[in-house]
Design a protein around this motif. Sequence first.
Motif, PDB file in Angstrom:
ATOM      1  N   TYR A 113       3.906  -2.014  13.971  1.00 19.16           N
ATOM      2  CA  TYR A 113       5.155  -1.558  13.348  1.00 19.16           C
ATOM      3  C   TYR A 113       6.351  -2.126  14.135  1.00 19.16           C
ATOM      4  CZ  TYR A 113       8.508   1.350  10.950  1.00 19.16           C
ATOM      5  OH  TYR A 113       9.569   1.754  10.198  1.00 19.16           O
ATOM      6  N   GLU A 181       1.122 -10.798   3.980  1.00 24.00           N
ATOM      7  CA  GLU A 181      -0.038 -10.365   4.756  1.00 24.00           C
ATOM      8  C   GLU A 181      -1.156 -11.341   4.441  1.00 24.00           C
ATOM      9  OE1 GLU A 181      -0.979  -6.073   4.141  1.00 24.00           O
ATOM     10  OE2 GLU A 181       1.174  -5.871   3.902  1.00 24.00           O
ATOM     11  N   ASP A 211       1.128 -11.630   8.442  1.00 24.92           N
ATOM     12  CA  ASP A 211       0.628 -10.441   9.133  1.00 24.92           C
ATOM     13  C   ASP A 211      -0.881 -10.355   8.892  1.00 24.92           C
ATOM     14  OD1 ASP A 211      -0.183  -7.901   9.861  1.00 24.92           O
ATOM     15  OD2 ASP A 211       1.614  -6.901   9.102  1.00 24.92           O
ATOM     16  N   ALA A 213      -2.932  -8.164  10.291  1.00 23.48           N
ATOM     17  CA  ALA A 213      -3.400  -6.883  10.840  1.00 23.48           C
ATOM     18  C   ALA A 213      -4.828  -6.533  10.398  1.00 23.48           C
ATOM     19  CB  ALA A 213      -2.440  -5.762  10.439  1.00 23.48           C
ATOM     20  N   LYS A 245      -6.719  -1.940  15.183  1.00 29.09           N
ATOM     21  CA  LYS A 245      -7.678  -1.880  14.069  1.00 29.09           C
ATOM     22  C   LYS A 245      -9.030  -2.404  14.563  1.00 29.09           C
ATOM     23  CE  LYS A 245      -4.055  -1.689  10.649  1.00 29.09           C
ATOM     24  NZ  LYS A 245      -2.882  -1.465  11.476  1.00 29.09           N
TER      25      LYS A 245
HETATM   26  N1  PMP Z   1       0.885  -4.422   9.367  1.00 26.42           N
HETATM   27  C1  PMP Z   1       0.003  -3.970   8.477  1.00 26.42           C
HETATM   28  C2  PMP Z   1      -0.390  -4.849   7.343  1.00 26.42           C
HETATM   29  C3  PMP Z   1      -0.535  -2.680   8.611  1.00 26.42           C
HETATM   30  O1  PMP Z   1      -1.413  -2.226   7.720  1.00 26.42           O
HETATM   31  C4  PMP Z   1      -0.122  -1.878   9.696  1.00 26.42           C
HETATM   32  C5  PMP Z   1      -0.636  -0.461   9.940  1.00 26.42           C
HETATM   33  N2  PMP Z   1      -1.579   0.034   9.164  1.00 26.42           N
HETATM   34  C6  PMP Z   1       0.804  -2.386  10.583  1.00 26.42           C
HETATM   35  C7  PMP Z   1       1.295  -3.655  10.394  1.00 26.42           C
HETATM   36  C8  PMP Z   1       1.293  -1.569  11.728  1.00 26.42           C
HETATM   37  O2  PMP Z   1       0.445  -1.731  12.811  1.00 26.42           O
HETATM   38  P1  PMP Z   1       0.400  -0.611  13.960  1.00 26.42           P
HETATM   39  O3  PMP Z   1      -0.497   0.458  13.437  1.00 26.42           O
HETATM   40  O4  PMP Z   1      -0.143  -1.323  15.155  1.00 26.42           O
HETATM   41  O5  PMP Z   1       1.784  -0.119  14.153  1.00 26.42           O
END
Ligand code: PMP
Length: 389
Positions: A113, A181, A211, A213, A245
């Motif tokens: 985030y 993403e 992103d 993630a 994750k």
């Molecule tokens: N990017 C994506 C695509 C996410 O799904 C998330 C959280 N689920 C984040 C960023 C945020 O990551 P974090 O939980 O490390 O704050």
Amino acid sequence: MTKENDYEYMRRTLERLAAEGNLRRIPRLTHDGRHVTAEGRRMLNLSSNDYLGLAADTDLRSEFLGTLTPETFIPSSSSSRLLTGNFPVHDELEAELARLYGREAALVTGCGYHANTGILPAVADADTLVLADKLVHASLIDGLKLGTARYLRYRHNDLNHLERMLHEYAPTRKRTLIVTESIFSMDGDEAPLGQLAALKRRYPGTLLYVDEAHAFGLRGKRGLGCAEEQGVIPDIDFLVGTFGKAAASEGAFVVCGRTARELLVNRMRPFIFTTALPPVSVAWTLFVLRRLVRMERRRKRLATLSDRVHQALHAREVPDLSSSHIIPILVGESSEAVLKAGALQRHGFYVLPVRPPTVPVGTSRLRLSLRADLTDEETASLIKHLQDL
Ligand code: PMP
């Protein structure tokens, strides 16, 4: 002016959320490896992002604990990286990330985030036009809202739409930044990174922000993400991954060029104005990362299990656009999604409804997060209960 009771407007908001079936509460859970217990029921956790089962792996934790002494167990950095919070382990993790990705630099941040809400305002100035996929994560949208750049959204994964925007606006802008993403967090489908990279090359002055993630640790030979899988790492200007994750830790990173990193260190507010990640946490991340690159078996297992569930859904003609381990079962109404999640929970699968504002109104869903440590029997039972929904 007549004043109302100070908290009345808050109560009204909560009542409206409750009436829509969208009121959220923090679940009371106890954890035991892959399982959670909620309201007296022990269930397999299919709602976490522990996709490889590493957060539930006590052997891994024991091995790490064996490396610690009271001197090396440093639970707090006690300040920002720019003051006294930078420890050798922060630099070591960044060097390892830059080396793995074959890029000039990497920067570690407190969480994903922070990465998304910090990088975007820092790099996208008033002369930048941002073109973001319609379904990007809330943290990316918040990053755009916090910044000065103008931004437009292109239809989800619709590269014709994106190209029309580039064609129309890029010539009049100093630079354009495409934001996506790789695996989308709520839909489990994937951005065509190869085509995005090709588009970027066709429009000079375009940067690409991805992103990863939900792909970091899972895709590509070494688990570096979809960009590794698709051979486009060098085309991505800002490649963000998170450690909370698949990597079973906390924090996030961006790999980028040296100049970009230096700008972030100087301009990225959630990097500057926050306490650095605790050294012990960064040491754990590095410990996991060094093993993660060799965890091909776990990655393959997750892919096999995901294929099994997709095939079962396709056989029943259940709409399924996902191509990954994140499998949304579209329900529509929030109240219906709550009921269906309850049914799966009664069968021992901790699946939660995902509702607005996380997803658009009318698209409430169940979100299955598959995990590599599911047994064949558990997967078969899950498939059976999904079919009975
Ligand atoms: N990017 C994506 C695509 C996410 O799904 C998330 C959280 N689920 C984040 C960023 C945020 O990551 P974090 O939980 O490390 O704050």
